[in-house]
Design an enzyme around this catalytic site. Structure first.
Site, PDB file in Angstrom:
ATOM      1  N   SER A 116       0.925  -0.757  -0.246  1.00  0.00           N
ATOM      2  CA  SER A 116       0.172   0.533  -0.075  1.00  0.00           C
ATOM      3  C   SER A 116       1.074   1.529  -0.156  1.00  0.00           C
ATOM      4  O   SER A 116       0.000   2.149  -0.777  1.00  0.00           O
ATOM      5  CB  SER A 116      -0.353   0.365   1.072  1.00  0.00           C
ATOM      6  N   HIS A 137       0.202  -2.504  -7.178  1.00  0.00           N
ATOM      7  CA  HIS A 137      -0.994  -1.924  -5.769  1.00  0.00           C
ATOM      8  C   HIS A 137      -2.555  -2.079  -6.671  1.00  0.00           C
ATOM      9  O   HIS A 137      -2.842  -1.343  -7.047  1.00  0.00           O
ATOM     10  CB  HIS A 137      -0.704   0.243  -5.490  1.00  0.00           C
ATOM     11  N   ASN A 140      -8.803  -3.799  -3.444  1.00  0.00           N
ATOM     12  CA  ASN A 140      -9.801  -4.217  -2.994  1.00  0.00           C
ATOM     13  C   ASN A 140     -10.881  -4.460  -3.317  1.00  0.00           C
ATOM     14  O   ASN A 140     -11.458  -2.892  -3.007  1.00  0.00           O
ATOM     15  CB  ASN A 140      -9.369  -4.297  -1.242  1.00  0.00           C
TER      16      ASN A 140
HETATM   17  P1  NAD Z   1      -4.118  -9.754   4.635  1.00  0.00           P
HETATM   18  O1  NAD Z   1      -3.668  -9.723   6.182  1.00  0.00           O
HETATM   19  O2  NAD Z   1      -5.376 -10.513   5.074  1.00  0.00           O
HETATM   20  O3  NAD Z   1      -3.631 -11.156   4.615  1.00  0.00           O
HETATM   21  C1  NAD Z   1      -2.063 -11.512   4.599  1.00  0.00           C
HETATM   22  C2  NAD Z   1      -1.775 -12.505   4.074  1.00  0.00           C
HETATM   23  O4  NAD Z   1      -0.059 -13.050   4.544  1.00  0.00           O
HETATM   24  C3  NAD Z   1      -1.772 -14.306   5.518  1.00  0.00           C
HETATM   25  O5  NAD Z   1      -3.276 -14.606   5.343  1.00  0.00           O
HETATM   26  C4  NAD Z   1      -0.828 -14.474   6.128  1.00  0.00           C
HETATM   27  O6  NAD Z   1      -0.866 -15.809   5.982  1.00  0.00           O
HETATM   28  C5  NAD Z   1       0.336 -14.374   4.836  1.00  0.00           C
HETATM   29  N1  NAD Z   1       1.722 -14.682   5.253  1.00  0.00           N
HETATM   30  C6  NAD Z   1       2.481 -13.601   6.563  1.00  0.00           C
HETATM   31  N2  NAD Z   1       3.977 -13.743   6.058  1.00  0.00           N
HETATM   32  C7  NAD Z   1       3.293 -14.513   5.016  1.00  0.00           C
HETATM   33  C8  NAD Z   1       4.804 -15.085   4.657  1.00  0.00           C
HETATM   34  N3  NAD Z   1       6.438 -14.192   5.365  1.00  0.00           N
HETATM   35  N4  NAD Z   1       4.801 -15.841   3.384  1.00  0.00           N
HETATM   36  C9  NAD Z   1       3.731 -16.024   2.755  1.00  0.00           C
HETATM   37  N5  NAD Z   1       2.315 -15.399   3.481  1.00  0.00           N
HETATM   38  C10 NAD Z   1       2.262 -14.925   4.764  1.00  0.00           C
HETATM   39  O7  NAD Z   1      -3.577  -9.006   4.146  1.00  0.00           O
HETATM   40  P2  NAD Z   1      -3.931  -7.849   2.788  1.00  0.00           P
HETATM   41  O8  NAD Z   1      -5.188  -6.987   3.177  1.00  0.00           O
HETATM   42  O9  NAD Z   1      -4.268  -8.685   1.944  1.00  0.00           O
HETATM   43  O10 NAD Z   1      -2.578  -7.543   2.502  1.00  0.00           O
HETATM   44  C11 NAD Z   1      -2.451  -7.987   2.107  1.00  0.00           C
HETATM   45  C12 NAD Z   1      -1.649  -6.279   1.481  1.00  0.00           C
HETATM   46  O11 NAD Z   1      -2.034  -5.823   0.625  1.00  0.00           O
HETATM   47  C13 NAD Z   1      -0.739  -5.445   2.142  1.00  0.00           C
HETATM   48  O12 NAD Z   1       0.827  -4.833   2.101  1.00  0.00           O
HETATM   49  C14 NAD Z   1      -1.613  -4.244   1.893  1.00  0.00           C
HETATM   50  O13 NAD Z   1      -0.727  -3.156   2.568  1.00  0.00           O
HETATM   51  C15 NAD Z   1      -1.864  -4.335   0.616  1.00  0.00           C
HETATM   52  N6  NAD Z   1      -3.042  -4.110   0.218  1.00  0.00           N
HETATM   53  C16 NAD Z   1      -4.166  -3.552   0.645  1.00  0.00           C
HETATM   54  C17 NAD Z   1      -5.647  -3.626   0.564  1.00  0.00           C
HETATM   55  C18 NAD Z   1      -6.989  -3.852   0.982  1.00  0.00           C
HETATM   56  O14 NAD Z   1      -7.554  -3.599   1.249  1.00  0.00           O
HETATM   57  N7  NAD Z   1      -6.979  -4.557   2.054  1.00  0.00           N
HETATM   58  C19 NAD Z   1      -5.421  -2.898  -0.524  1.00  0.00           C
HETATM   59  C20 NAD Z   1      -4.468  -2.838  -1.515  1.00  0.00           C
HETATM   60  C21 NAD Z   1      -3.013  -3.261  -1.129  1.00  0.00           C
END
Ligand code: NAD
Length: 280
Positions: A116, A137, A140
């Site tokens: 992000s 990026h 969601n």
């Molecule tokens: P989330 O917490 O839902 O999921 C993260 C996943 O990563 C978890 O399932 C966890 O088990 C896994 N994980 C942790 N360490 C790991 C490793 N070493 N190897 C493999 N898997 C591992 O997070 P999210 O909301 O999916 O966000 C993920 C990324 O996307 C972040 O950088 C976030 O900033 C970015 N992002 C999120 C959104 C949103 O709306 N949620 C939007 C755009 C970008």
């Protein structure tokens, strides 16, 4: 194309679905078996819903899920053409994952991050191939959002940028390229907006419903800042603000007390049924 996704959370599952729907093979790596099970079921629901809503008649859900492979081992990404990292927004964790990907993946593999706001330069510095690192990026929910903020790091090559944009085109999405820096463009602005909106609620200026109603009614935003934060996930918003504060030294990114209290109480937004708003 063979795509790897690291992390089976909200974004990993959504990105994997988008990629598989477009006909690519995808391997999703997450060491947390429960996260994998949740992602599989979320993907099945999302594919069924897309058909019910008439968004897509094809490919059939079973064809899509057959293209998705689940794994607990990052070494299973050895043969990937492109890997998209989607682990939580924590700088050291992402640096560790990029160093691992650099060791595991073939020399030609393009390494992308769904971060992000952690600068691409910082992630690229954990690898021996900074010219092959780019920011993708996704928004969601990834399967429904047609535009992706594409981040070109200072050392990202034109060839890598072209490969990233071609991948997005194959997914039916448009990439808009921006330069590198904490929060890139979108979250540099959006996180300040969410922080101020949450702080205003804490100061008793307006409640969450009123705050979002103003943005939606007066400014025509489809979703106000607090509903947007609930959709992103308040834990993720908290991590993103914390990372931006660390990277910029700017206290305006400090997570406000109202946000911290919700995260500490386990109210993480839509995914838990409650955040600034309640969801059924
Ligand atoms: P989330 O917490 O839902 O999921 C993260 C996943 O990563 C978890 O399932 C966890 O088990 C896994 N994980 C942790 N360490 C790991 C490793 N070493 N190897 C493999 N898997 C591992 O997070 P999210 O909301 O999916 O966000 C993920 C990324 O996307 C972040 O950088 C976030 O900033 C970015 N992002 C999120 C959104 C949103 O709306 N949620 C939007 C755009 C970008």
């Amino acid at each position: 194309m063979r795509i790897g996704v690291v992390g089976a959370g909200t974004m990993g599952a959504g990105v994997a679905e988008s990629v598989a729907r477009a006909g690519h093979d995808v391997t999703v790596v997450d060491p947390d078996q429960q996260a994998v099970e949740r992602a599989r079921s979320r993907m099945r629901d999302s594919l069924r819903l897309a058909i019910l809503l008439g968004r897509t008649a094809r490919p059939k859900p079973a064809e899509v899920t057959a293209r998705v492979h689940w794994s607990g081992q990052i070494t299973d990404l050895r043969a990937a053409d492109v890997v998209i990292e989607c682990v939580p927004e924590r700088i050291e964790l992402k640096e560790k994952v990029f160093a691992e990907l650099d060791r595991v993946c073939a020399p030609g593999t393009l390494l992308a991050s769904c971060t992000s706001g952690i600068p691409v330069a910082r992630l690229a510095a954990s690898t021996t191939r900074p010219e092959q690192v780019v920011g993708l990026h996704f928004m969601n929910p990834a399967p429904l959002k047609d535009t992706v903020e594409v981040v070109r790091g200072p050392r990202t090559s034109q060839q890598s940028l072209d490969r990233a944009l071609a991948l997005l085109t194959s997914l039916g999405k448009t990439g808009i390229v921006v330069g590198d820096g904490p929060g890139f463009l979108l979250n540099r602005v959006l996180m300040l907006c969410i922080a101020e909106a949450a702080a205003a609620v804490g100061d008793g200026i307006a409640d969450a419903e009123t705050t979002d109603a103003l943005f939606e009614g007066c400014l025509g935003h489809p979703m106000g800042p607090l509903r947007t934060a609930d959709l992103i996930g308040l834990d993720n918003v908290h991590d993103t603000m914390t990372a931006l504060r660390e990277l910029t030294g700017d206290d305006h990114y400090r997570p406000p007390a109202t946000l911290v209290a919700l995260v500490e109480a386990g109210h993480l937004g839509r995914k838990t049924g409650r955040g600034f708003h309640e969801y059924r």
